[in-house]
Design an enzyme around this catalytic site. Sequence first.
Site, mmCIF file in Angstrom:
data_model
loop_
_atom_site.group_PDB
_atom_site.id
_atom_site.type_symbol
_atom_site.label_atom_id
_atom_site.label_comp_id
_atom_site.label_asym_id
_atom_site.label_seq_id
_atom_site.Cartn_x
_atom_site.Cartn_y
_atom_site.Cartn_z
ATOM 1 N N ARG A 1 5.180 -0.397 0.563
ATOM 2 C CA ARG A 1 5.987 -0.274 0.117
ATOM 3 C C ARG A 1 7.112 1.056 -0.263
ATOM 4 O O ARG A 1 7.904 0.889 -1.217
ATOM 5 C CB ARG A 1 7.083 -1.369 -0.780
ATOM 6 N N GLU B 1 -0.945 -13.811 -2.228
ATOM 7 C CA GLU B 1 -0.817 -12.961 -0.738
ATOM 8 C C GLU B 1 -2.406 -12.358 0.127
ATOM 9 O O GLU B 1 -2.154 -11.340 -0.084
ATOM 10 C CB GLU B 1 0.166 -12.234 -0.670
ATOM 11 N N ASP C 1 11.613 -13.149 -3.573
ATOM 12 C CA ASP C 1 10.876 -11.883 -3.855
ATOM 13 C C ASP C 1 12.062 -10.716 -3.337
ATOM 14 O O ASP C 1 11.806 -9.761 -2.693
ATOM 15 C CB ASP C 1 10.062 -11.823 -2.212
ATOM 16 N N GLU D 1 12.522 -2.000 -1.155
ATOM 17 C CA GLU D 1 12.046 -2.697 0.108
ATOM 18 C C GLU D 1 13.107 -3.729 0.728
ATOM 19 O O GLU D 1 13.468 -3.900 1.831
ATOM 20 C CB GLU D 1 10.990 -3.820 -0.339
HETATM 21 C C1 GCV Z 1 2.001 -5.843 -3.274
HETATM 22 C C2 GCV Z 1 6.128 -8.420 -1.448
HETATM 23 C C3 GCV Z 1 5.938 -7.281 -0.575
HETATM 24 C C4 GCV Z 1 4.437 -6.827 -0.524
HETATM 25 C C5 GCV Z 1 3.827 -6.395 -2.259
HETATM 26 C C6 GCV Z 1 4.191 -7.914 -2.536
HETATM 27 C C7 GCV Z 1 3.669 -8.004 -4.577
HETATM 28 O O1 GCV Z 1 5.919 -9.764 -0.967
HETATM 29 O O2 GCV Z 1 6.412 -7.336 0.517
HETATM 30 O O3 GCV Z 1 4.662 -5.254 0.113
HETATM 31 O O4 GCV Z 1 2.586 -6.612 -2.336
HETATM 32 O O5 GCV Z 1 5.240 -8.323 -2.806
HETATM 33 O O6 GCV Z 1 5.063 -8.108 -4.774
HETATM 34 O O7 GCV Z 1 2.693 -8.427 -5.143
#
Ligand code: GCV
Length: 667
Positions: free
Chosen positions: A157, A282, A361, A389
Amino acid sequence: MPLPVPVPVLPEGIDPAWLPPEAFRPLGARRTRIRGSGPLVETVHGEVSDACRRFGGEVVRDDDGTAAPYDLVLCRTDGPEDLGDEGFACERSAGTTTVTASGPRGLLYGLFHVVRLGEDAFRGERPREVHRPAVALRMLDHWDNVAVHPVMGQVERGYAGGSLFWRDGRARGEPERVRAYGRLLAACGINAVSVNNVNVHATEARLLTDRLGEVADLAAALRPYGVRTHLSVTFAAPVVLGGLATADPLDASVRAWWADAAARVYAAIPDFGGFVVKADSEGQPGPFAYGRSHADGADALAAALAPHGGTVHWRAFVYDHRQDWRDRTTDRARAAYDHFAPLDGEFADNAVLQVKHGPMDFQVREPVSPVLGAMPRTRLAVEVQATQEYTGQQRHVCWLGPMWSEALRFRPGGDAGGCVGEVARGGLVAVSNVGDDPFWTGHPLAQANLYTFGRLAWRPDDDPRRILDEWIGLTFLSAPERLITGLRAVLHGSWRTYEKYTAPLGVGFMVQPGHHYGPSVDGYEYSPWGTYHFADRDGVGVDRSAATGTGYAAQYGKPWAEVYESPGSCPDELLLFFHHVPYEHVLHSGKTVIQHIYDSHFEGVEETEEALRVWEGLADLVAPARHARVAERYAEQLRSAREWRDQVNSYFLRKSGVPDERGRTVY
Ligand code: GCV
């Protein structure tokens, strides 16, 4: 006498951002005395010496035996009042400006205060003023990969080029540039940096062990400006690095492994700040695999860091990213509260729970996370996203100061309770928007986001517009009124403009899947990510009420649980976040939802056209390279804003069958 730390030399072509050498003229042309000692005092000495070399003044250390009066005295001492590690006092009388600090960073921050004041620092009399940060930890998290990730690239990002720290699998080895970065951060009050992505891949994991030396080099470069280094670590480190069979946080061998790892880190980096952990999120490993809670996980790492004074920053961004979109009872917004609120009081003193400011998010509009009102016995940090982002990826102008300020001023317990800025005892954290771009942030105007974050972290109740003026004053030194007015015009309302032409009324996530740039109204609608708007022919929005929806609204205390529960009391800008309503539902504004969607999208584009016109009119007042870069990005912003407008408006016309009452073109 220790030597002054030289001011970092900016590599050729790198923008000085809010520290142009000329900003030091008022200080450098004068006679300054520096008293006291300590490593950061040598940094202050280096700064003043450099300014004097450029502008003809003189600096002396301690008593130089002359009776000459000083214009400025910078003094580190045990002050009459407790200024803490980072506070300072500034006053002026009888022709001398005096800055006093008791802690090492205080004098450095006091010096930058004098730079911000400019000539005013040396005029008339100034009563004693004390400045202390309201929040002890003011941190930037870099989502920088050491090795280029096949999907996410060098910086996850990241919209400002490559990483400042890493390139193609190894440290860049450019300490001077990192030092210059630390200097910029100190000048806006940031005191901590985490140097690698929270998604810790195999190469990055090793920064904790056999590649620790590379982290130590970064720490050495950041240290002279009072910036402590942190590292993101994988929860599975005892297995993937240590060869253990388990990473169970209650297992004695695992705890011993972490204790040993932490000891080795502190041997290499004595002022190391701590670990940042994304666990069970994730795809990252975490304590759930062992039937343990996140407090168990955090506390195991906290125990390893405690003997050295370190902190574990444990992220609350835990949710199911493999959700079934057909199941309307599961709600991603609920997840952080459901996982963490029951654990209040179970986290170690040196564990900080790092909570994204909203429950989803970093969308352009979200309510404040209910976790921030639900864990009074836990050290909470608030995480915001300076990297854009979901707010235009540094191709769009989107100054986030007003959005962050709103979140920090929100009172989770209503008027009687503290605001988020006070609840965040564990710190304020921003995901960094910086890379190896010559302007640092890709879009030159995105520098304002970084600066505003630092200053808001210092004083969360500060007025973001005042901060913006401060940024303008430093970055565009001696700017004529027309430039100041123009910059305010393009930045002040830019967040709301962005909101107008993108997803409406808090519903969020109408972005292109994966890279998250540009519109895709149904892009995430039938996906496992838990980010839906549920538009159909009758209406749109997510029912998060307790009465008929997912129950998310009930995660708030009073008065917000009631305010959000009903469409009648829910603020317009969050209506579709909390409720599924018909297109003809009338907002507090008096407009129907569908007409609001049309109007706001047309307005958003018109405002972007106007901002571009304003920017074009500033060409004679802005350095050509900076002006051209911004103009080029505006062209893309306008193209993209029109695309957003046309896709969102057409989508809702087709869903609802309700035409725009003003008869404008909707496709
Ligand atoms: C670093 C979102 C972003 C991810 C990020 C995640 C997070 O999902 O799209 O790229 O990962 O947030 O905050 O861990």
